[in-house]
Write a protein that holds these residues in place. Structure first.
Motif, mmCIF file in Angstrom:
data_model
loop_
_atom_site.group_PDB
_atom_site.id
_atom_site.type_symbol
_atom_site.label_atom_id
_atom_site.label_comp_id
_atom_site.label_asym_id
_atom_site.label_seq_id
_atom_site.Cartn_x
_atom_site.Cartn_y
_atom_site.Cartn_z
ATOM 1 N N LYS A 34 40.394 48.395 45.755
ATOM 2 C CA LYS A 34 40.223 46.948 45.887
ATOM 3 C C LYS A 34 39.993 46.308 44.527
ATOM 4 C CE LYS A 34 40.133 46.758 50.461
ATOM 5 N NZ LYS A 34 41.294 46.300 51.193
ATOM 6 N N TRP A 35 40.104 44.995 44.514
ATOM 7 C CA TRP A 35 39.881 44.221 43.297
ATOM 8 C C TRP A 35 38.641 43.359 43.512
ATOM 9 C CZ3 TRP A 35 44.149 42.112 39.677
ATOM 10 C CH2 TRP A 35 43.598 41.262 38.704
ATOM 11 N N LEU A 36 37.603 43.648 42.733
ATOM 12 C CA LEU A 36 36.393 42.831 42.793
ATOM 13 C C LEU A 36 36.322 41.944 41.555
ATOM 14 C CD1 LEU A 36 33.343 42.210 43.741
ATOM 15 C CD2 LEU A 36 32.720 43.977 42.092
ATOM 16 N N SER A 37 36.097 40.647 41.755
ATOM 17 C CA SER A 37 35.824 39.775 40.616
ATOM 18 C C SER A 37 34.344 39.431 40.597
ATOM 19 C CB SER A 37 36.619 38.478 40.720
ATOM 20 O OG SER A 37 37.979 38.727 40.538
ATOM 21 N N ILE A 38 33.741 39.559 39.418
ATOM 22 C CA ILE A 38 32.363 39.111 39.247
ATOM 23 C C ILE A 38 32.426 37.847 38.420
ATOM 24 C CG2 ILE A 38 30.066 39.707 38.399
ATOM 25 C CD1 ILE A 38 30.836 42.649 38.665
ATOM 26 N N LEU A 39 32.040 36.741 39.043
ATOM 27 C CA LEU A 39 32.228 35.434 38.427
ATOM 28 C C LEU A 39 30.867 34.855 38.073
ATOM 29 C CD1 LEU A 39 34.281 33.017 37.991
ATOM 30 C CD2 LEU A 39 33.784 32.363 40.338
#
Lengths: 280, 292
Positions: A34-39
């Motif tokens: 999966k692709w996790l973005s931490i914003l």
């Protein structure tokens, strides 16, 4: 191998010289592939979180960090390191070789990979990032976007399970940025790599499966991009930019035109406005 | 100080196998006190061009006039020292150039280098820091302890400390977050409006160019393609799409609407302020035609 690429439980962290905690009770789980973005805005703890997850900072809290079910700590550092490749913010700070291909080979040499295999892996990584024609060029002669592709190739050649992008696109122009993210997306699905991208740019989260927003060291929001992108007021309060089309929607509302509260591309918004306009 | 380029060519490593012509017959004029953005793709000559503004590079042929000084290929280094004080340059990632043990020493370095007394330099450091929106508390801190946005401001304060008439900025907001970007751009605009500093901005952010610049110089392959207002540049679709220049988001959305048949005759909106007017206008016009 476990299906959980990263699992963080109840993680708090305080730097020795700081009186306040940089991270507060973070819980997070990312599935393989999966692709996790931490914003988050600058200075909110996202880089600390990533350093802890990669074992670059020692976890001194009671909380736990696991990479594929293995606790991240000093004893396990060698095997944790095998799983992870990182691409950093500044393209100029990550080159060691005199040519592009030497640079990509560097990590493999460190691991004493046999020569034939090394050549094969360097070639295939450079092909994957569409930089094979630049194999003999000096890294310094490349554009920012090309440099980041080479940095990505160096990571790919080591065949990691997880790629961490630490604001890897923030120095690039809009086109370079889009094309790097597209490339990462392609590689992710091709090799089932887990992607963890940290960014302060709301436009970069569209491709991810999962987004978390951190502010003041705490996890404030979590969800799919479509859910995060419509939280105008919350985004603002976390020092993040409200997406452009959402700002347009607000303006239309003031003119008495009500669009549904979904996140949409410019083209989709144009269609909606046109529909309204043509029926007037 | 006015800036004038007359038939400027610049060739890297001339008469060698690596000879490369980076600027070709560049002619342009930048007025004193104006805010000019230089745009163009990577390799279009932006960096080469701005390096002519403080004599880091001298034209291979042609001349560059800055105020009363004319720079040609034959000018001596000694004639450039005054220019270097008058033209402040903030290169990309200037925080990498911070080197002193405290913020104060870092900012003082420029003035002292140009012959200011230590005492006076101290005073200037305070003033410059204030200009970039940081208070005295920062003076004794190590530059390395600061956040990215703060370091960028300290670097800018160092450039402002020598009180330049012309300020050249190469991607001053790259890598900063949304709030940091906005703050730096507002600060730069303020310098133009309040101190009448001539601002020359190299930027990849077309939104910043549209919001802050009065004039745009568009480069491609070492040539000036067009010098005009942001409005004229971004609404010239032939040029922007031929050169692969990204246009502001508002312009893109307005173009989508026109393609679908929205009736609008004026120039395309290039920033959110003009986009809001655009929206208002198209709906008002439509209402009028309905009544007729």
């Amino acid at each position: 191998m476990s299906n959980k690429a990263l699992e963080i439980k109840n993680l708090s962290f305080k730097y020795r010289h700081n009186s306040k905690e940089t991270l507060k009770k973070i819980n997070l789980s990312v599935e393989k592939g999966k692709w996790l973005s931490i914003l988050s805005r600058n200075g909110s703890g996202k880089t600390t979180l990533i350093k802890l997850a990669a074992g670059l900072l020692e976890n001194s809290s009671k909380g736990s960090i696991k990479i594929f079910d293995q606790e991240v700590n000093q004893e396990n550092f060698a095997s944790i390191k095998e799983h992870i490749g990182m691409v950093f913010q500044n393209p100029d700070n990550q080159f060691v070789g005199p040519t592009v291909q030497d640079d990509v080979a560097f990590g493999l040499e460190n691991k004493s990979i046999e020569r034939n295999e090394m050549i094969e892996r360097v070639d295939s990584a450079l092909k994957d990032v569409e930089m094979i024609e630049f194999a003999n060029r000096e890294p310094n002669s490349l554009s920012g976007g090309q440099k980041q592709r080479v940095a990505l190739a160096s990571v790919l050649a080591l065949q990691p399970d997880i790629i961490i992008l630490d604001e890897a696109t923030s120095m690039l122009d809009p086109k370079g940025r889009k094309s790097l993210l597209k490339l990462v997306q392609k590689l992710r699905s091709q090799y089932k790599i887990t992607v963890i991208a940290i960014t302060h740019d709301i436009q970069e989260i569209e491709q991810s499966d999962q987004v978390i927003i951190i502010d003041g060291g705490k996890k404030k929001l979590e969800g799919k991009p479509a859910k995060i992108l419509i939280e105008d007021e919350k985004l603002e309060s976390f020092g993040l930019e409200v997406p452009f089309t959402k700002r347009v929607r607000k303006r239309l509302f003031e003119l008495g035109i009500i669009l549904p509260n979904d996140y949409e591309s410019k083209e989709m918004v144009a269609n909606k406005i046109w529909k309204y306009y043509s029926k007037m | 100080m006015e800036i004038l380029f007359k038939n400027v060519d610049y060739i890297y490593q001339p008469n060698s196998p690596f000879q490369f012509k980076a600027l070709t017959d560049v002619n342009l004029k930048i007025e004193s006190g104006s805010f000019t953005a230089i745009i163009g793709k990577t390799g279009s000559g932006k960096s080469t061009l701005i390096r002519h503004l403080n004599g880091l590079l001298k034209p291979s042929s042609g001349e560059v006039k800055i105020g009363n000084l004319t720079i040609t290929s034959s000018i001596k280094e000694s004639q450039l020292s005054d220019l270097r004080r008058k033209v402040g340059m903030l290169f990309q990632f200037p925080e990498q150039q911070l080197f002193a043990d405290t913020v104060e020493h870092d900012i003082e370095f420029g003035p002292i280098n140009f012959g200011t007394t230590k005492e006076k330099a101290k005073k200037i450091a305070r003033e410059s820091l204030k200009k970039v929106g940081l208070n005295d508390e920062f003076l004794n801190r190590s530059p390395l302890e600061l956040s990215g946005g703060q370091m960028r401001r300290v670097a800018l304060a160092g450039v402002l400390a020598v009180k330049p008439d012309i300020l050249v900025l190469d991607e001053p907001t790259a890598g900063l977050d949304f709030i940091g970007k906005k703050e730096i751009m507002k600060l730069i605009k303020k310098l133009q409006l309040e101190e009448h500093t001539t601002i020359i901005l190299v930027s990849n952010s077309m939104e910043d160019v549209a919001d802050y610049a009065e004039e745009v110089i568009l480069l491609s392959k070492g040539k000036v393609i067009k010098q005009a207002s942001p409005n004229k540049i971004f609404s010239n679709k032939e040029i922007t799409s031929a050169l692969g220049i990204e246009t502001p988001q508002t312009t893109v959305l307005a173009e989508f609407l026109l393609e679908r048949g929205v009736d609008f005759k004026g120039s395309l909106p290039i920033n959110e302020k003009s986009f809001n007017n655009f929206l208002k206008k198209i709906f008002e016009e439509k209402k009028k035609t309905r009544i007729l």
